[in-house]
Write a protein that holds these residues in place. Sequence first.
Motif, PDB file in Angstrom:
ATOM      1  N   CYS A 125       9.807  26.504 -19.439  1.00 50.11           N
ATOM      2  CA  CYS A 125      10.738  25.612 -20.142  1.00 50.11           C
ATOM      3  C   CYS A 125      11.961  25.324 -19.288  1.00 50.11           C
ATOM      4  CB  CYS A 125      11.180  26.234 -21.472  1.00 50.11           C
ATOM      5  SG  CYS A 125       9.909  26.255 -22.748  1.00 50.11           S
ATOM      6  N   THR A 126      12.458  26.348 -18.619  1.00 45.64           N
ATOM      7  CA  THR A 126      13.636  26.185 -17.757  1.00 45.64           C
ATOM      8  C   THR A 126      13.348  25.235 -16.602  1.00 45.64           C
ATOM      9  OG1 THR A 126      14.333  28.451 -18.271  1.00 45.64           O
ATOM     10  CG2 THR A 126      15.353  27.396 -16.364  1.00 45.64           C
ATOM     11  N   PHE A 127      12.199  25.442 -15.949  1.00 42.88           N
ATOM     12  CA  PHE A 127      11.839  24.576 -14.825  1.00 42.88           C
ATOM     13  C   PHE A 127      11.509  23.157 -15.287  1.00 42.88           C
ATOM     14  CE2 PHE A 127      11.311  28.597 -12.538  1.00 42.88           C
ATOM     15  CZ  PHE A 127      11.869  28.258 -11.306  1.00 42.88           C
ATOM     16  N   MET A 128      10.939  23.042 -16.478  1.00 44.52           N
ATOM     17  CA  MET A 128      10.668  21.703 -17.013  1.00 44.52           C
ATOM     18  C   MET A 128      11.987  20.990 -17.323  1.00 44.52           C
ATOM     19  SD  MET A 128       7.784  20.620 -19.797  1.00 44.52           S
ATOM     20  CE  MET A 128       8.485  21.542 -21.182  1.00 44.52           C
ATOM     21  N   GLY A 129      12.977  21.745 -17.819  1.00 42.59           N
ATOM     22  CA  GLY A 129      14.308  21.182 -18.021  1.00 42.59           C
ATOM     23  C   GLY A 129      14.900  20.693 -16.711  1.00 42.59           C
ATOM     24  N   PHE A 130      14.722  21.486 -15.658  1.00 45.67           N
ATOM     25  CA  PHE A 130      15.186  21.084 -14.325  1.00 45.67           C
ATOM     26  C   PHE A 130      14.544  19.763 -13.912  1.00 45.67           C
ATOM     27  CE2 PHE A 130      14.595  20.847  -9.756  1.00 45.67           C
ATOM     28  CZ  PHE A 130      15.846  21.143  -9.257  1.00 45.67           C
ATOM     29  N   SER A 131      13.243  19.615 -14.175  1.00 43.62           N
ATOM     30  CA  SER A 131      12.506  18.433 -13.731  1.00 43.62           C
ATOM     31  C   SER A 131      12.982  17.150 -14.408  1.00 43.62           C
ATOM     32  CB  SER A 131      11.003  18.633 -13.965  1.00 43.62           C
ATOM     33  OG  SER A 131      10.669  18.531 -15.338  1.00 43.62           O
ATOM     34  N   GLY A 151      14.772  27.211 -30.801  1.00 42.10           N
ATOM     35  CA  GLY A 151      16.185  27.224 -30.416  1.00 42.10           C
ATOM     36  C   GLY A 151      16.382  27.847 -29.042  1.00 42.10           C
ATOM     37  N   ASP A 152      15.676  28.943 -28.787  1.00 40.94           N
ATOM     38  CA  ASP A 152      15.760  29.576 -27.465  1.00 40.94           C
ATOM     39  C   ASP A 152      15.125  28.690 -26.393  1.00 40.94           C
ATOM     40  OD1 ASP A 152      17.052  31.818 -28.472  1.00 40.94           O
ATOM     41  OD2 ASP A 152      15.189  32.904 -28.843  1.00 40.94           O
ATOM     42  N   ALA A 153      14.020  28.025 -26.766  1.00 38.11           N
ATOM     43  CA  ALA A 153      13.362  27.120 -25.814  1.00 38.11           C
ATOM     44  C   ALA A 153      14.306  25.984 -25.424  1.00 38.11           C
ATOM     45  CB  ALA A 153      12.083  26.563 -26.427  1.00 38.11           C
ATOM     46  N   MET A 188       5.334  19.774 -14.064  1.00 34.60           N
ATOM     47  CA  MET A 188       5.779  20.802 -15.002  1.00 34.60           C
ATOM     48  C   MET A 188       5.194  20.615 -16.404  1.00 34.60           C
ATOM     49  SD  MET A 188       7.325  22.827 -13.144  1.00 34.60           S
ATOM     50  CE  MET A 188       7.447  23.931 -14.546  1.00 34.60           C
ATOM     51  N   VAL A 189       5.022  19.368 -16.829  1.00 34.69           N
ATOM     52  CA  VAL A 189       4.386  19.124 -18.127  1.00 34.69           C
ATOM     53  C   VAL A 189       2.943  19.602 -18.082  1.00 34.69           C
ATOM     54  CG1 VAL A 189       3.557  17.328 -19.710  1.00 34.69           C
ATOM     55  CG2 VAL A 189       5.891  17.214 -18.809  1.00 34.69           C
TER      56      VAL A 189
END
Length: 411
Positions: free
Chosen positions: A318-324, A258-260, A299-300
């Motif tokens: 996780c945050t940077f992967m979300g950005f990507s 959930g936090d991820a 990022m992956v």
Amino acid sequence: MKTDNRSASIFNIAVIVASLGYFVDIYDLLLFTIVRVPSLKSLGLPQSEIDAGAGLLLINIQMVGLLIGGIFWGILGDKKGRLSVLFGSILIYSIANIANGFVHGINGYVLWRFVAGFGLAGELGAGITLVSEILPKEKRGYGTMIVATVGVSGAVAANLIAKAVGDWRICYFIGGGLGLGLLLLRVSVMESHLFNQVKASANTRGSFIALFTDKKRFLQYLKCILLGTPTWFVVGILIAFSNKFAAEMGVKGAINPGDAVAFTYAGLVIGDFSSGLISQVLKSRKKVMLLFLALTAIMVGIYLNLHGATTVVFYTVCTFMGFSVGFWAIFVTIAAESFGTNLRATVATTVPNFARGMLPLISILFVTLQGHFNLLHSAALVAVVCIGLAVIAAWTTEETFGKDLNYLETI
């Protein structure tokens, strides 16, 4: 007669309503992910049913609703107008949200998750189509950027509200109330002038079958769908099972999926804003898609090599992967800009829902590969497939930035 809308503001009422509608849309989708387990527990279901049986049924029935709704709302948007879909979908998913808060058994829950999925399927495509058609070509990228950025932030709001309120029923009521409140703005929103022009003609509109009867048109439609698959691979596999990936890599500390998800969507908000802005600066959708897909691959790769990392490092990645993968605005805008006015809503509404619908296929591939490879290698192979196909689609698709949308598909 053409309508001169060169002075149209990117903050006009249509952009605002589409943005807030998508906000509630994403709020509901993520809220369901957050409260699915506690809500089923409160309904008295055993853990075995929550993990598999009923829990899986709810996820699948919502996906069925999204796929059926995507086709229904898309066709309706080209036949009856963008506004009929925008507000019709908001009304249905708002009612479904409230009804979800009143369920006292699994049968009712299944019914209303289907209705919610059906309603949720229409808002984004109709909103992006309307915004793309009412704004001048030099500004429409900013408009769709605002829609996606505000919309995806609904995921962050869902996480915060769920933690602050605690009661899953009240969380559903809040989402339904927000949606119904948006309906008050309906009288202020004007229909697309491009749709009104086509409506007055005898041209065929909203033919879903027409997307498959012409080879060139079908290939472009398929490319648009493939552009969105990396986002759902990241969110639906890497982040949804982040606790398992963390355990496999020996991450120091417990990881909460959930936090991820919350950190990933925070990155998505910034990514959607950035990709839209960069697209306007570079005057290109295609270059930005390729840029963000390359960033996704990087990022992956980093994520799958976080051996022995701390929880802080893990959530940061996780945050940077979300950005990507924050190219949802560009992805749907390309879909809307790639087809004529008589098929535009059908495409823009079905494409994001079919991209979501690829997740079960991605999941099957992921599970199948685990019979031959370990968890990390299986994920890496799926990433190569999803990102690779998206890169091919982006590379071979036409540039749509600045394209005149006042044209029709020959059917």
